[in-house]
Design an enzyme around this catalytic site. Structure first.
Site, short mmCIF file in Angstrom:
data_model
loop_
_atom_site.label_atom_id
_atom_site.label_comp_id
_atom_site.label_asym_id
_atom_site.label_seq_id
_atom_site.Cartn_x
_atom_site.Cartn_y
_atom_site.Cartn_z
N GLU A 174 0.88 -1.17 0.00
CA GLU A 174 0.00 0.00 0.00
C GLU A 174 0.91 1.21 0.00
O GLU A 174 1.72 1.39 0.91
CB GLU A 174 -0.91 -0.03 1.23
N CYS A 208 -1.88 8.39 3.83
CA CYS A 208 -1.91 7.90 2.46
C CYS A 208 -3.14 8.40 1.72
O CYS A 208 -3.12 8.59 0.51
CB CYS A 208 -1.91 6.36 2.44
#
Length: 423
Positions: A174, A208
């Site tokens: 990720e 993120c």
């Protein structure tokens, strides 16, 4: 409380952000992974007469390397514990800037009965760790959260060593994104303003999923949204993470400070950008960067396409009649993590859901593009944003298991020939 305090002091998270991270999200990962693991065991293959078929989950052959980031203590705990839950041995390499909180998480696991040697806590220089594990014949997989550049280098290194590794390592990554709020003229603009402030500037934009781009109709920008956003941003307080009046604190280290301030300097010296609010950076005591809003004329410029990972929001005011063209801009992004559509026109929402179907791993309708919750919005994105294996969801654990199908036969085979051969 010690874990929360370590996250506040070591990673500069405010009390609210640290509580969400350590007391809520980490606990949710542990509870729901155990629940999902139990549900996996419920599958039973069909067994016809005189046969019994079964299915069991095995650990991978070798070790899993869990490489965790600084920005979420919960992610570190999840990367290591989810893989161990499926029976694997784990080498946990924490971020250099989150060692204390991650170590306390590891100690909690041990105090709860985790046997020695199952999860091995290994603070280490990142390139050294990656170089060693990607050459090991015992590497079974990597569970990674971090930068695109680092994950690409790890993937490349594994590909160059596949013959000596001797299996096909599982790779889960990720890697962040270039996340956006796409606003239609029919949206509730006050809701857009409040949602954007939170999504762009919570934890200094070091998420993120943080909102980095605001696409806004010109008819709403100058007359309403711009002054309101400016007022909200100017009201944001930054400082000591332990002070409850602070919205966010310092960015994580000098490297991050230099990178983020570099983007602000770039915008300041470019005719394509106008710094609307903020823009001041101070590293005299800590690494503090003001919440910064930058207006751009170029929807494909540097600040619109590169991940910054800091408290910078770039705004592109579009002509109202050009709304449909924004979909194409978004579809061209190399990233695919999170995005939001704000609209009260149902047809616009339907269009966004259809046209942006392949773009984002997590998509929001009339909500900010941050704040996914375990088992509510399983998290992850594709393209450069990662492998989209969806942490916090029901299928995540399958990546860390090697299932085995077993058939037991109770009928005796009396002839090797098929019946038609005997006729």
């Amino acid at each position: 409380m010690n874990l929360m305090a370590a996250t506040m002091i070591g990673q500069a998270k405010t009390v609210v952000q640290a509580e969400i991270d350590t007391a809520c999200e980490l606990a949710d990962f542990l509870r729901f992974n155990a629940y999902f693991g139990k549900k996996l065991q419920e599958y039973t293959p069909y067994s016809p007469p005189e046969t019994r078929n079964s299915y069991r989950f095995r650990a991978l052959e070798g070790f899993i390397a869990a490489i965790s980031p600084f920005n979420f203590t919960a992610i570190g705990g999840n990367l290591a514990s989810s893989t161990a839950l499926m029976g694997n041995v784990v080498l946990w390499k924490p971020s250099d800037t989150a060692i204390l909180s991650n170590y306390l998480t590891y100690k909690i696991f041990r105090e709860c009965g985790l046997p020695s040697g199952v999860i091995n806590f290994l603070p280490c220089d990142g390139p050294v760790f990656s170089s060693v594990i990607t050459k090991s014949p015992s590497l079974a997989g990597i569970n990674f959260t971090g930068s695109v550049a680092t994950f690409r280098s790890i993937w490349l290194s594994i590909s160059q060593n596949l013959i000596s590794i001797g299996n096909w390592p599982r790779l889960v990554g990720e890697c962040g994104g270039k996340n956006y709020h796409l606003v239609h003229a029919s949206a509730n603009m006050d809701h857009v303003i409040n949602s954007t402030v939170r999504a762009a500037f919570e934890y200094g934009g070091q998420k993120c999923s943080a909102c980095s781009i605001l696409y806004i109709p010109k008819s709403k920008w100058n007359s309403y949204v711009k002054p309101k956003l400016m007022a909200a941003i100017q009201d944001i307080k930054i400082g000591d993470a332990t002070d409850k009046n602070m919205f966010y604190s310092a960015v994580i280290d000098k490297k991050a400070f230099d990178k983020i301030s570099g983007y602000i300097d770039f915008a300041r010296n470019s005719s394509e950008y106008t710094i609307v609010s903020g823009g001041k950076c101070d590293d005299s005591k800590g690494y503090f960067i003001e919440p910064t809003m930058i207006e751009t004329k170029n929807p494909k410029g540097k600040l619109m396409v590169e991940e910054i990972f800091g408290p910078i929001l770039t705004v592109y005011p579009y002509n109202d009649d050009e709304f449909a063209s924004i979909f194409q801009l978004i579809k061209e992004s190399i990233y695919g993590l999170t995005g939001s559509i704000f609209a009260n026109d149902k047809k616009i929402i339907e269009s966004a859901l259809r046209l942006l179907r392949q773009v984002n791993g997590n998509f929001y309708v009339n909500d900010k593009c941050t704040g996914s919750i375990v088992n509510q919005q399983p998290f992850g994105g594709a393209r450069a944003s990662g492998t989209n294996d969806k942490a916090g969801g029901p299928h995540y654990l399958l990546k860390w298991s090697s299932p085995q199908s077993i058939k037991e036969n109770f009928a005796q085979l009396k002839n090797w020939k098929y019946s038609y051969m005997c006729e």
